[in-house]
Scaffold this motif. Structure first.
Motif, mmCIF file in Angstrom:
data_model
loop_
_atom_site.group_PDB
_atom_site.id
_atom_site.type_symbol
_atom_site.label_atom_id
_atom_site.label_comp_id
_atom_site.label_asym_id
_atom_site.label_seq_id
_atom_site.Cartn_x
_atom_site.Cartn_y
_atom_site.Cartn_z
ATOM 1 N N LYS A 239 0.812 -1.216 0.000
ATOM 2 C CA LYS A 239 0.000 0.000 0.000
ATOM 3 C C LYS A 239 0.849 1.271 0.000
ATOM 4 N N VAL A 240 2.109 1.154 0.406
ATOM 5 C CA VAL A 240 2.996 2.323 0.374
ATOM 6 C C VAL A 240 3.183 2.782 -1.066
ATOM 7 N N ARG A 241 3.475 1.838 -1.958
ATOM 8 C CA ARG A 241 3.623 2.186 -3.378
ATOM 9 C C ARG A 241 2.318 2.730 -3.941
ATOM 10 N N GLN A 242 1.209 2.087 -3.600
ATOM 11 C CA GLN A 242 -0.091 2.521 -4.114
ATOM 12 C C GLN A 242 -0.407 3.951 -3.682
ATOM 13 N N LYS A 243 -0.116 4.254 -2.432
ATOM 14 C CA LYS A 243 -0.377 5.608 -1.936
ATOM 15 C C LYS A 243 0.531 6.615 -2.624
ATOM 16 N N PHE A 244 1.778 6.246 -2.835
ATOM 17 C CA PHE A 244 2.704 7.163 -3.494
ATOM 18 C C PHE A 244 2.239 7.459 -4.918
ATOM 19 N N GLU A 245 1.782 6.445 -5.627
ATOM 20 C CA GLU A 245 1.270 6.658 -6.980
ATOM 21 C C GLU A 245 0.122 7.663 -6.977
ATOM 22 N N GLU A 246 -0.680 7.606 -5.939
ATOM 23 C CA GLU A 246 -1.847 8.481 -5.842
ATOM 24 C C GLU A 246 -1.467 9.933 -5.583
ATOM 25 N N VAL A 247 -0.416 10.159 -4.781
ATOM 26 C CA VAL A 247 -0.152 11.520 -4.296
ATOM 27 C C VAL A 247 1.145 12.135 -4.808
ATOM 28 N N MET A 248 1.907 11.432 -5.624
ATOM 29 C CA MET A 248 3.249 11.928 -5.969
ATOM 30 C C MET A 248 3.241 13.270 -6.686
ATOM 31 N N PHE A 249 2.143 13.610 -7.354
ATOM 32 C CA PHE A 249 2.094 14.863 -8.107
ATOM 33 C C PHE A 249 1.445 16.005 -7.330
ATOM 34 N N TYR A 250 1.109 15.786 -6.076
ATOM 35 C CA TYR A 250 0.380 16.803 -5.329
ATOM 36 C C TYR A 250 1.175 18.090 -5.141
ATOM 37 N N GLY A 251 2.472 17.985 -4.978
ATOM 38 C CA GLY A 251 3.292 19.187 -4.893
ATOM 39 C C GLY A 251 3.327 19.855 -3.542
ATOM 40 N N ASN A 252 2.641 19.308 -2.558
ATOM 41 C CA ASN A 252 2.613 19.966 -1.250
ATOM 42 C C ASN A 252 2.754 18.959 -0.110
ATOM 43 N N ASN A 253 3.381 17.818 -0.390
ATOM 44 C CA ASN A 253 3.403 16.772 0.630
ATOM 45 C C ASN A 253 4.762 16.098 0.819
ATOM 46 N N THR A 254 5.838 16.783 0.471
ATOM 47 C CA THR A 254 7.166 16.201 0.678
ATOM 48 C C THR A 254 7.373 15.815 2.136
ATOM 49 N N HIS A 255 6.869 16.647 3.048
ATOM 50 C CA HIS A 255 7.073 16.399 4.476
ATOM 51 C C HIS A 255 6.427 15.097 4.944
ATOM 52 N N ARG A 256 5.487 14.569 4.193
ATOM 53 C CA ARG A 256 4.861 13.299 4.579
ATOM 54 C C ARG A 256 5.661 12.087 4.098
ATOM 55 N N TRP A 257 6.673 12.341 3.264
ATOM 56 C CA TRP A 257 7.448 11.238 2.689
ATOM 57 C C TRP A 257 8.938 11.321 2.983
ATOM 58 N N LEU A 258 9.422 12.502 3.348
ATOM 59 C CA LEU A 258 10.862 12.672 3.559
ATOM 60 C C LEU A 258 11.152 13.652 4.696
ATOM 61 N N TRP A 259 12.201 13.350 5.465
ATOM 62 C CA TRP A 259 12.866 14.316 6.354
ATOM 63 C C TRP A 259 11.962 14.931 7.417
ATOM 64 N N SER A 260 10.938 14.235 7.850
ATOM 65 C CA SER A 260 9.995 14.882 8.759
ATOM 66 C C SER A 260 9.254 13.871 9.620
ATOM 67 N N ASP A 261 8.823 14.344 10.800
ATOM 68 C CA ASP A 261 7.970 13.546 11.677
ATOM 69 C C ASP A 261 6.489 13.802 11.415
ATOM 70 N N ALA A 262 6.170 14.473 10.312
ATOM 71 C CA ALA A 262 4.774 14.788 10.003
ATOM 72 C C ALA A 262 3.951 13.504 9.883
ATOM 73 N N PRO A 263 2.692 13.538 10.302
ATOM 74 C CA PRO A 263 1.849 12.338 10.217
ATOM 75 C C PRO A 263 1.591 11.922 8.774
ATOM 76 N N ASN A 264 1.469 10.611 8.570
ATOM 77 C CA ASN A 264 1.081 10.086 7.263
ATOM 78 C C ASN A 264 0.198 8.864 7.467
ATOM 79 N N ASP A 265 -0.241 8.250 6.397
ATOM 80 C CA ASP A 265 -1.195 7.141 6.488
ATOM 81 C C ASP A 265 -0.620 5.899 7.157
ATOM 82 N N PHE A 266 0.699 5.808 7.266
ATOM 83 C CA PHE A 266 1.323 4.576 7.742
ATOM 84 C C PHE A 266 2.011 4.724 9.096
#
Length: 437
Positions: A239-266
């Protein structure tokens, strides 16, 4: 000269050479000693002005280029350093001994860099700085400098995390329990790879590829597995890959995938490393010439959209091509339907107009919005006077504007900081009109 004296001189020369070798010119550690001198002085007073004076004189003023680069790279201020010192005394006490072991690692780091050179002969020189990051980073780079946040990179399972709060407490505990000091050389090689790479463009995909490449190449060079928790989690969760495919173009969510303690789906940080690692690993596995594959990975040009698209598609990692995934993203984006007061691009808008209402294709998240200049710049921008707010259904936004001039062209870009209730960003829309009487 008698034989005893001769052999004594030879022994001293050998010891001296060994000592010099351990103090590599490419590995600089003086920030660590300076930090603890400042720290000890700070503990002797509760006067914040005196504390800052000690920190400045004993640490910042004597700081290496690496310390200054760390502060710049992570945008950390002297005040934030002092706050971290005073807020987490148990943490600092528990990690101190480890940070003073930096000289032990100099030779190992040089050996790690040589292993990297074996698989990438084009390796360019870079200096490594052990410094203190103010709890902002365990490792990063700036230009040709490798910067190690020693208080995090040299932590271990005995490092105290109880003083941290919320998600940071949980993530710090997971990180400390992985004994990062045992993987210090791998971390440094990872960061060294970054000094060889091209910079990413400002989108999530290029950033995760760049991080994944650095992790994969460092693992191949060192011949040991990565201990990054995100990689292990991602391997077991499709589901990590599936979620990334869904949101990779959003442009406002780097903090949910890199370098941050921000909350995410997982509830696991830095999962972007997993995405980039998978792409790199698959590319390498498919390549007939492994040396060429390493070179290609390190030298990817992130400004070349065709090159990046071909690289990603060639791995077969995503369920569809990037072009197809982007088309799906575009089709689900909300958009501006109209401006209520006039037809967009009108040439005869009344100069007496004092408010605008933007109508959207669907209900919008009322927390997020952004506006920008149009192509004509600041001179032509519509200026806000007062925000009235969203309609009850969230499908329109009204605001008062400053008085308009006669016979003047105005513009206002409705940006993709606007999002719908699912977080999908708005398609950019240019409001463009000219006033008349």
């Amino acid at each position: 000269m008698n034989k005893t004296l001769f052999f004594l001189i030879i022994a001293l020369i050998i010891v001296g050479c060994s000592f010099e070798k351990s103090k590599s010119a490419n590995v600089i550690t003086s920030d660590i000693t300076n930090f603890w001198k400042a720290y000890d002085k700070i503990q002797k007073t509760s006067d914040s002005i005196q504390q800052m004076k000690h920190l400045k004189e004993l640490f910042f003023d004597k700081g290496t280029i690496g310390l200054k680069a760390m502060m710049k790279a992570k945008n950390v201020t002297p005040q934030e350093y002092l706050k971290a010192i005073n807020r987490y005394p148990k943490f600092w006490k528990s990690v101190r001994k480890n940070t003073l072991r930096t000289n032990e690692f100099s030779i190992k780091l040089e050996e790690g860099i040589e292993k990297l050179r074996k698989i990438y002969p084009s390796l360019k020189p870079a200096k490594l700085y052990f410094t203190i990051s103010g709890l902002m980073s365990n490792g990063t780079t700036l230009d040709s400098l490798v910067l190690i946040g020693s208080e995090l990179a040299m932590a271990d399972k005995n490092t105290v995390s109880s003083e941290f709060l919320g998600r940071m407490k949980k993530n710090r505990r997971i990180f400390f329990d992985s004994n990062p000091i045992d993987n210090l050389v791998l971390l440094n090689v990872h960061e060294y790879v970054h000094t060889q790479q091209n910079m990413p463009v400002n989108n999530l995909l290029s950033k995760v590829i760049r991080e994944g490449v650095a992790e994969f190449v460092s693992v191949k060079a060192m011949g040991i597995p990565s201990v990054t928790p995100a990689l292990a989690y991602g391997k077991l969760n499709e589901k990590v890959r599936q979620k990334f495919e869904e949101v990779m173009f959003y442009g406002n969510n780097t903090h949910r995938w890199l370098w941050s303690d921000a909350p995410n789906d997982f509830d696991v940080r830095d999962l972007g490393y997993h995405i980039g690692y998978e792409l790199s690993e698959r590319y390498y596995q498919q390549a007939k010439n492994k040396s060429d594959a390493i070179k290609k990975l390190i030298e990817l040009d992130y400004t070349n959209e065709v090159e990046i698209e071909n690289f990603v598609n060639s791995t077969g990692y995503f369920s569809e091509t990037l072009e197809s995934l982007y088309e799906k993203f575009q089709n689900k984006r909300p958009y501006v339907v109209a401006v209520k007061q006039f037809k967009n691009k009108s040439e005869d808008v009344r100069a007496s107009l004092n408010k605008l209402t933007i109508e959207f294709s669907e209900p919008m998240h009322q927390k997020y919005m952004n506006f920008d200049y149009g192509p004509l710049g600041e001179e032509a921008v519509v200026k806000f006077k007062k925000m009235i707010g969203y309609s009850k259904d969230g499908r329109s936004l009204t605001f008062e504007i400053e008085p308009l001039q006669l016979n003047k062209r105005y513009q206002l870009t409705v940006g993709w900081g606007f999002r719908n209730l699912k977080g999908v960003p708005l398609k950019r829309y240019l409001i463009d009109f000219k006033t008349t009487k």
